[in-house]
Design a protein around this motif. Structure first.
Motif, PDB file in Angstrom:
ATOM      1  N   ASP A 147      -1.673  -2.372  -1.423  1.00  0.00           N
ATOM      2  CA  ASP A 147      -1.287  -1.740  -0.156  1.00  0.00           C
ATOM      3  C   ASP A 147      -2.496  -1.407   0.707  1.00  0.00           C
ATOM      4  N   HIS A 148      -3.621  -1.076   0.076  1.00  0.00           N
ATOM      5  CA  HIS A 148      -4.829  -0.784   0.848  1.00  0.00           C
ATOM      6  C   HIS A 148      -5.369  -2.055   1.493  1.00  0.00           C
ATOM      7  N   ILE A 149      -5.307  -3.153   0.776  1.00  0.00           N
ATOM      8  CA  ILE A 149      -5.767  -4.433   1.335  1.00  0.00           C
ATOM      9  C   ILE A 149      -4.835  -4.874   2.460  1.00  0.00           C
ATOM     10  N   MET A 150      -3.526  -4.703   2.264  1.00  0.00           N
ATOM     11  CA  MET A 150      -2.569  -5.048   3.327  1.00  0.00           C
ATOM     12  C   MET A 150      -2.760  -4.126   4.531  1.00  0.00           C
ATOM     13  N   ASN A 151      -3.060  -2.863   4.270  1.00  0.00           N
ATOM     14  CA  ASN A 151      -3.341  -1.892   5.324  1.00  0.00           C
ATOM     15  C   ASN A 151      -4.490  -2.401   6.210  1.00  0.00           C
ATOM     16  N   HIS A 152      -5.536  -2.893   5.572  1.00  0.00           N
ATOM     17  CA  HIS A 152      -6.674  -3.474   6.301  1.00  0.00           C
ATOM     18  C   HIS A 152      -6.213  -4.660   7.159  1.00  0.00           C
TER      19      HIS A 152
END
Length: 298
Positions: A147-152
């Motif tokens: 989710d953090h990578i997708m957030n980026h």
């Protein structure tokens, strides 16, 4: 989803993956800017539905049963403490896969959502809230949670698209929302070695046990991490506000855990800033490092 905006004032948008991320990354910065009169909007991409209870005192069946509801209430309290506006983007927590090989992500989760579908509501928010500054995670997500990578990814997509009237027309000119181009994009650089080492040394110098000792022993230096910090925002006066916001996420934070073992007076002396990487700027910012996310805009 329509946002109230402050005419000609300063506006900061911070895009986060889960409730509690906003309080562990950049919270003192946000509290400082709110205190100075800026409008600050936290965008929370998921509800944290796949999270677990990380506070031993609340690790009970009744808490697990109501975790989604409780995390929303905790976010509301953290929002109040920080003085920010906050919007849920409405995607489903992907969870952090564990095992070897890693299991597949759950169908319909945030990390598996097609990029355009995931970015669309954020593009609309950028056009409506009209931030000059946007803050997100780096390409590694700060740590490699899906989710953090997708957030980026969606923040980059929205930052590049929100000012183009030909893109995402369905959340733009087709519904009467004007394009808006943010001017600066930053990545959080919160958990870096220089800061940990400064706090570690300060704790030892004061005769206390450092909560960073084990982490520093295992630390692996990577060339990609060097030279990233361009911006150090002084916000030590708001560390207490940051901690209160973090503690509001009671299911996620152990008040007796390592987060809170370094006294605030030591933190303010050893490392009184929150740190960022200026990843994109459409305006001249002058010499780096800078000490203000709104440098060049004020």
């Amino acid at each position: 989803m329509s946002m109230a905006i402050n005419g000609g004032g300063l506006r900061l948008m911070a895009v986060h993956a889960h409730p509690d991320d906003e309080s562990s990354k950049g919270a003192a910065t946000m509290a400082r800017y709110v205190h100075e009169g800026a409008d600050v909007l936290v965008v929370t991409c998921t509800g944290g539905e796949a999270g677990t209870v990380l506070n031993p005192a609340l690790d009970r069946p009744d808490v697990h049963e109501r975790l989604v509801e409780l995390r929303r209430a905790e976010m509301g309290e953290a929002r109040r403490i920080l003085g920010v506006q906050q919007v849920w983007l409405g995607f489903r927590d992907s969870g952090l896969p564990e095992g070897d090989p890693l299991p597949p992500l759950p169908e319909g989760c945030f990390a598996l959502t097609p990029l355009a579908d995931a970015a669309r509501p954020l593009v609309r928010l950028m056009r409506e809230f009209q931030p000059q500054v946007v803050v997100t995670y780096d390409e590694n997500g700060g740590y490699p949670h899906p989710d953090h990578i997708m957030n980026h990814k969606i923040t980059i997509e929205a930052f590049e698209a929100a000012g183009d009237p030909g893109l995402y027309r369905e959340v733009g000119q087709d519904i009467g929302v004007a394009p808006w181009q943010p001017l600066k994009l930053y990545y959080h650089q919160t958990f870096h070695k220089e800061r940990m080492l400064a706090l570690h040394d300060a704790m030892q110098a004061s005769g206390r046990e450092s909560p960073y000792a084990a982490m520093l022993e295992k630390w692996v230096d990577r060339s990609d991490d060097s030279g990233r910090i361009t911006t150090r925002v002084p916000c030590g006066d708001f560390f207490e506000t940051r901690d209160r916001a973090l503690l509001a996420h009671a299911t996620q934070v152990d008040p007796n855990g390592p987060w809170f073992r370094v006294p605030l007076e030591i933190q303010r002396k050893a490392w009184p800033t929150e740190d960022y990487q200026l990843a994109r700027s459409l305006i001249e910012v002058g010499m780096l490092p800078e000490d203000d996310l709104f440098n060049g805009i004020r």
